[in-house]
Design a protein around this motif. Structure first.
Motif, PDB file in Angstrom:
ATOM      1  N   ALA A 105       0.832  -1.198   0.000  1.00  0.00           N
ATOM      2  CA  ALA A 105       0.000   0.000   0.000  1.00  0.00           C
ATOM      3  C   ALA A 105       0.872   1.257   0.000  1.00  0.00           C
ATOM      4  O   ALA A 105       0.563   2.243  -0.689  1.00  0.00           O
ATOM      5  CB  ALA A 105      -0.924  -0.001   1.212  1.00  0.00           C
ATOM      6  N   PHE A 106       1.951   1.230   0.762  1.00  0.00           N
ATOM      7  CA  PHE A 106       2.882   2.361   0.842  1.00  0.00           C
ATOM      8  C   PHE A 106       3.414   2.693  -0.559  1.00  0.00           C
ATOM      9  O   PHE A 106       3.389   3.843  -1.002  1.00  0.00           O
ATOM     10  CB  PHE A 106       4.021   1.987   1.789  1.00  0.00           C
ATOM     11  CG  PHE A 106       4.852   3.148   2.276  1.00  0.00           C
ATOM     12  CD1 PHE A 106       4.378   4.449   2.275  1.00  0.00           C
ATOM     13  CD2 PHE A 106       6.138   2.920   2.765  1.00  0.00           C
ATOM     14  CE1 PHE A 106       5.155   5.510   2.742  1.00  0.00           C
ATOM     15  CE2 PHE A 106       6.925   3.968   3.226  1.00  0.00           C
ATOM     16  CZ  PHE A 106       6.429   5.254   3.217  1.00  0.00           C
ATOM     17  N   LYS A 107       3.860   1.669  -1.276  1.00  0.00           N
ATOM     18  CA  LYS A 107       4.390   1.857  -2.628  1.00  0.00           C
ATOM     19  C   LYS A 107       3.314   2.394  -3.569  1.00  0.00           C
ATOM     20  O   LYS A 107       3.558   3.321  -4.355  1.00  0.00           O
ATOM     21  CB  LYS A 107       4.938   0.528  -3.144  1.00  0.00           C
ATOM     22  CG  LYS A 107       5.514   0.590  -4.544  1.00  0.00           C
ATOM     23  CD  LYS A 107       6.051  -0.768  -4.967  1.00  0.00           C
ATOM     24  CE  LYS A 107       6.627  -0.715  -6.374  1.00  0.00           C
ATOM     25  NZ  LYS A 107       7.148  -2.046  -6.803  1.00  0.00           N
ATOM     26  N   GLN A 108       2.120   1.830  -3.498  1.00  0.00           N
ATOM     27  CA  GLN A 108       1.038   2.232  -4.400  1.00  0.00           C
ATOM     28  C   GLN A 108       0.586   3.666  -4.147  1.00  0.00           C
ATOM     29  O   GLN A 108       0.309   4.421  -5.092  1.00  0.00           O
ATOM     30  CB  GLN A 108      -0.147   1.269  -4.250  1.00  0.00           C
ATOM     31  CG  GLN A 108       0.127  -0.133  -4.774  1.00  0.00           C
ATOM     32  CD  GLN A 108      -0.969  -1.120  -4.412  1.00  0.00           C
ATOM     33  OE1 GLN A 108      -2.003  -0.747  -3.850  1.00  0.00           O
ATOM     34  NE2 GLN A 108      -0.739  -2.386  -4.725  1.00  0.00           N
ATOM     35  N   GLU A 109       0.494   4.050  -2.867  1.00  0.00           N
ATOM     36  CA  GLU A 109       0.045   5.409  -2.544  1.00  0.00           C
ATOM     37  C   GLU A 109       1.074   6.446  -2.978  1.00  0.00           C
ATOM     38  O   GLU A 109       0.716   7.515  -3.481  1.00  0.00           O
ATOM     39  CB  GLU A 109      -0.253   5.526  -1.047  1.00  0.00           C
ATOM     40  CG  GLU A 109      -1.402   4.664  -0.561  1.00  0.00           C
ATOM     41  CD  GLU A 109      -2.687   4.886  -1.347  1.00  0.00           C
ATOM     42  OE1 GLU A 109      -3.122   6.054  -1.433  1.00  0.00           O
ATOM     43  OE2 GLU A 109      -3.222   3.907  -1.892  1.00  0.00           O
ATOM     44  N   ILE A 110       2.341   6.154  -2.793  1.00  0.00           N
ATOM     45  CA  ILE A 110       3.387   7.068  -3.268  1.00  0.00           C
ATOM     46  C   ILE A 110       3.313   7.212  -4.786  1.00  0.00           C
ATOM     47  O   ILE A 110       3.429   8.318  -5.328  1.00  0.00           O
ATOM     48  CB  ILE A 110       4.784   6.571  -2.832  1.00  0.00           C
ATOM     49  CG1 ILE A 110       4.960   6.736  -1.315  1.00  0.00           C
ATOM     50  CG2 ILE A 110       5.889   7.330  -3.575  1.00  0.00           C
ATOM     51  CD1 ILE A 110       6.255   6.159  -0.778  1.00  0.00           C
TER      52      ILE A 110
ATOM     53  N   PHE B  73       9.722   6.061  -6.822  1.00  0.00           N
ATOM     54  CA  PHE B  73       9.530   7.474  -7.118  1.00  0.00           C
ATOM     55  C   PHE B  73       9.462   7.735  -8.618  1.00  0.00           C
ATOM     56  O   PHE B  73       9.997   6.986  -9.433  1.00  0.00           O
ATOM     57  CB  PHE B  73      10.676   8.300  -6.525  1.00  0.00           C
ATOM     58  CG  PHE B  73      10.744   8.276  -5.016  1.00  0.00           C
ATOM     59  CD1 PHE B  73       9.604   8.413  -4.256  1.00  0.00           C
ATOM     60  CD2 PHE B  73      11.962   8.121  -4.378  1.00  0.00           C
ATOM     61  CE1 PHE B  73       9.666   8.399  -2.866  1.00  0.00           C
ATOM     62  CE2 PHE B  73      12.040   8.107  -2.993  1.00  0.00           C
ATOM     63  CZ  PHE B  73      10.891   8.244  -2.234  1.00  0.00           C
ATOM     64  N   ARG B  74       8.796   8.858  -8.983  1.00  0.00           N
ATOM     65  CA  ARG B  74       8.750   9.338 -10.360  1.00  0.00           C
ATOM     66  C   ARG B  74       9.562  10.633 -10.475  1.00  0.00           C
ATOM     67  O   ARG B  74       9.670  11.392  -9.508  1.00  0.00           O
ATOM     68  CB  ARG B  74       7.309   9.638 -10.798  1.00  0.00           C
ATOM     69  CG  ARG B  74       6.333   8.499 -10.655  1.00  0.00           C
ATOM     70  CD  ARG B  74       4.964   8.906 -11.223  1.00  0.00           C
ATOM     71  NE  ARG B  74       4.571  10.258 -10.856  1.00  0.00           N
ATOM     72  CZ  ARG B  74       4.000  10.583  -9.690  1.00  0.00           C
ATOM     73  NH1 ARG B  74       3.742   9.651  -8.781  1.00  0.00           N
ATOM     74  NH2 ARG B  74       3.660  11.844  -9.437  1.00  0.00           N
TER      75      ARG B  74
ATOM     76  N   ALA C 272      15.929   9.497  -3.671  1.00  0.00           N
ATOM     77  CA  ALA C 272      15.152  10.313  -4.608  1.00  0.00           C
ATOM     78  C   ALA C 272      16.022  10.841  -5.747  1.00  0.00           C
ATOM     79  O   ALA C 272      15.605  10.862  -6.908  1.00  0.00           O
ATOM     80  CB  ALA C 272      14.487  11.463  -3.864  1.00  0.00           C
ATOM     81  N   HIS C 273      17.236  11.267  -5.418  1.00  0.00           N
ATOM     82  CA  HIS C 273      18.153  11.736  -6.462  1.00  0.00           C
ATOM     83  C   HIS C 273      18.489  10.601  -7.433  1.00  0.00           C
ATOM     84  O   HIS C 273      18.587  10.821  -8.649  1.00  0.00           O
ATOM     85  CB  HIS C 273      19.433  12.282  -5.834  1.00  0.00           C
ATOM     86  CG  HIS C 273      19.272  13.613  -5.166  1.00  0.00           C
ATOM     87  ND1 HIS C 273      18.668  14.691  -5.780  1.00  0.00           N
ATOM     88  CD2 HIS C 273      19.641  14.041  -3.925  1.00  0.00           C
ATOM     89  CE1 HIS C 273      18.680  15.738  -4.961  1.00  0.00           C
ATOM     90  NE2 HIS C 273      19.254  15.365  -3.829  1.00  0.00           N
ATOM     91  N   ALA C 274      18.663   9.392  -6.898  1.00  0.00           N
ATOM     92  CA  ALA C 274      18.960   8.246  -7.752  1.00  0.00           C
ATOM     93  C   ALA C 274      17.810   7.954  -8.713  1.00  0.00           C
ATOM     94  O   ALA C 274      18.021   7.417  -9.804  1.00  0.00           O
ATOM     95  CB  ALA C 274      19.255   7.013  -6.888  1.00  0.00           C
ATOM     96  N   ALA C 275      16.599   8.314  -8.303  1.00  0.00           N
ATOM     97  CA  ALA C 275      15.423   8.119  -9.160  1.00  0.00           C
ATOM     98  C   ALA C 275      15.242   9.255 -10.164  1.00  0.00           C
ATOM     99  O   ALA C 275      14.336   9.202 -10.991  1.00  0.00           O
ATOM    100  CB  ALA C 275      14.173   7.994  -8.288  1.00  0.00           C
ATOM    101  N   GLY C 276      16.069  10.275 -10.053  1.00  0.00           N
ATOM    102  CA  GLY C 276      15.959  11.411 -10.962  1.00  0.00           C
ATOM    103  C   GLY C 276      14.847  12.370 -10.614  1.00  0.00           C
ATOM    104  O   GLY C 276      14.402  13.152 -11.472  1.00  0.00           O
TER     105      GLY C 276
END
Length: 288
Positions: free
Chosen positions: A191-196, A225-226, A247-251
Motif C-alpha cells: 500500500a505504501f508503494k502504491q500510494e506514493i 519514485f517518479r 530520490a536523487h537516484a530516481a531522478g
C-alpha cells in the motif's frame, strides 16, 4: 554578541531531545542582531521527563517564550494556559509565547512546510500527498495541507504510542476540511508503494534519517519514485538524508530537506515573540 546582550535581554528557548544539532539559534540570534532586538535564543536538551519543570521555568525566569520540538510537541499541551485555534485543531505545539505569565501554544510547522513549497514555485493544492509520520510535525503538515486545499492524503504511521494521534489526525482532516484522508500502518509496504506512486508529493515527517538513524530511510528503492513528483524530508541534519539520496537516484526533480521549512516556521514564531518580521532573505543566505 557581547555588545548586544545586557541586563534587559529577554531569553527565548528551544526545548527538545536531541537538539544540539539545531540551526535555530543561528537563525534567531542572527535575526535579532540584524534588527537590533534585545533577545537571546538558546537550546535546552529537554525530554518528556524534564518538560514540566522546563515549562514552569518559562514563567519563573520570565522568558519571552520557547520553541518545542521532538519529543515534546504533544506532551506540552496540558502544561499551557491557552492554545491558538490552529494548535488546538492540530493537537501539537512548536511555539510558546509568554505574556506576563500566561503561556499560549502555537504551531507554525505546517505554515512553514506550505510556504517552503510556495517559495519554490510549487502548488500542491488539489493534489494527493503521501505522508509518513503522525507526530507533532507530521500532524501539523497534514492538517495545514488539508486546510490549504490538498485533495487527498494517505497517512502512514507505526502502530505505536502515536497511532491514536494518527487516528485523530485522520478523523480531523475528514471532519473539518474538504480533504479526504486514509490511515495505513507503515508495515503495509504494498500500500505504501502504491500510494506514493499515485501522489504528487511524498513527505517523510518522521525522525528516520537524523541521528542516530542517519543511514536509514523508509523508502530505499528508487523505483518507488517518479521524476515529476516532489520528495520532501523534514530532516535537515544531515543536509542530504538517505531518503534524498534515493530520490536523487530516481531522478526526482524536486527534492527537499527541512531547511526551508525550518526557516519559514521560524519566521512565523519570530513574529509571534517580537512582533517584527524576520529578515528571511538575509537568514537564508546565512543558513544555506
Amino acid at each position: 554578541m557581547k555588545d548586544r546582550l545586557d541586563g534587559h535581554t529577554l531569553l527565548i528557548g528551544l526545548m527538545a531531545d536531541p537538539i544540539r544539532h539545531s540551526l535555530s539559534p543561528t537563525m534567531h540570534n542572527s535575526a535579532f542582531a540584524k534588527l537590533g532586538l534585545n533577545y537571546a535564543y538558546l537550546v535546552f536538551e529537554i525530554d518528556n521527563e524534564k518538560l514540566t519543570g522546563a515549562v514552569d521555568a518559562i514563567r519563573t525566569l520570565e522568558m519571552r517564550g520557547s520553541n518545542v520540538s521532538m519529543p515534546n510537541k504533544q506532551k506540552v499541551l496540558p502544561l499551557l494556559d491557552k492554545l491558538d485555534p490552529a494548535a488546538e485543531l492540530i493537537g501539537a505545539v512548536n511555539t510558546i509565547v509568554n505574556d506576563h505569565g500566561v503561556l499560549t501554544g502555537y504551531t507554525t510547522d505546517g505554515i512553514g512546510f506550505m510556504q517552503s513549497l510556495a517559495n519554490a514555485g510549487l502548488d500542491i493544492r488539489g493534489e494527493k500527498m503521501t505522508l509518513a509520520g503522525a507526530g507533532g510535525a507530521g500532524t501539523a503538515i497534514g492538517i495545514q495541507a488539508a486546510l490549504d486545499g490538498v485533495k487527498e492524503i494517505s497517512i502512514f504511521n507505526r502502530h505505536d504510542q502515536t497511532w491514536k494521534n494518527a487516528q485523530r489526525m485522520t478523523a480531523t482532516i475528514n471532519q473539518k476540511t474538504d480533504c479526504h484522508a486514509v490511515l495505513f500502518e507503515i508495515t503495509e509496504q504494498n500500500a505504501f508503494k502504491q500510494e506514493i506512486a499515485s501522489s504528487m508529493i511524498y513527505c517523510d515527517a518522521t525522525g528516520v534519517g537524523m541521528k542516530p538513524l542517519e543511514d536509514k530511510t523508509l523508502v530505499s528503492d528508487p523505483a518507488w519514485f517518479r521524476k515529476d513528483m516532489i520528495v520532501y524530508d523534514t530532516v535537515y541534519a544531515p543536509r542530504v538524508t538517505k531518503l534524498m539520496t534515493v530520490a536523487h537516484a530516481a531522478g526526482v526533480k524536486h527534492v527537499f530537506n527541512g531547511l526551508e521549512m525550518m526557516l519559514e516556521q521560524g519566521a512565523a514564531a519570530f513574529n509571534l515573540w517580537t512582533g517584527a518580521k524576520m529578515p528571511v532573505d538575509y537568514i537564508r543566505k546565512l543558513l544555506f
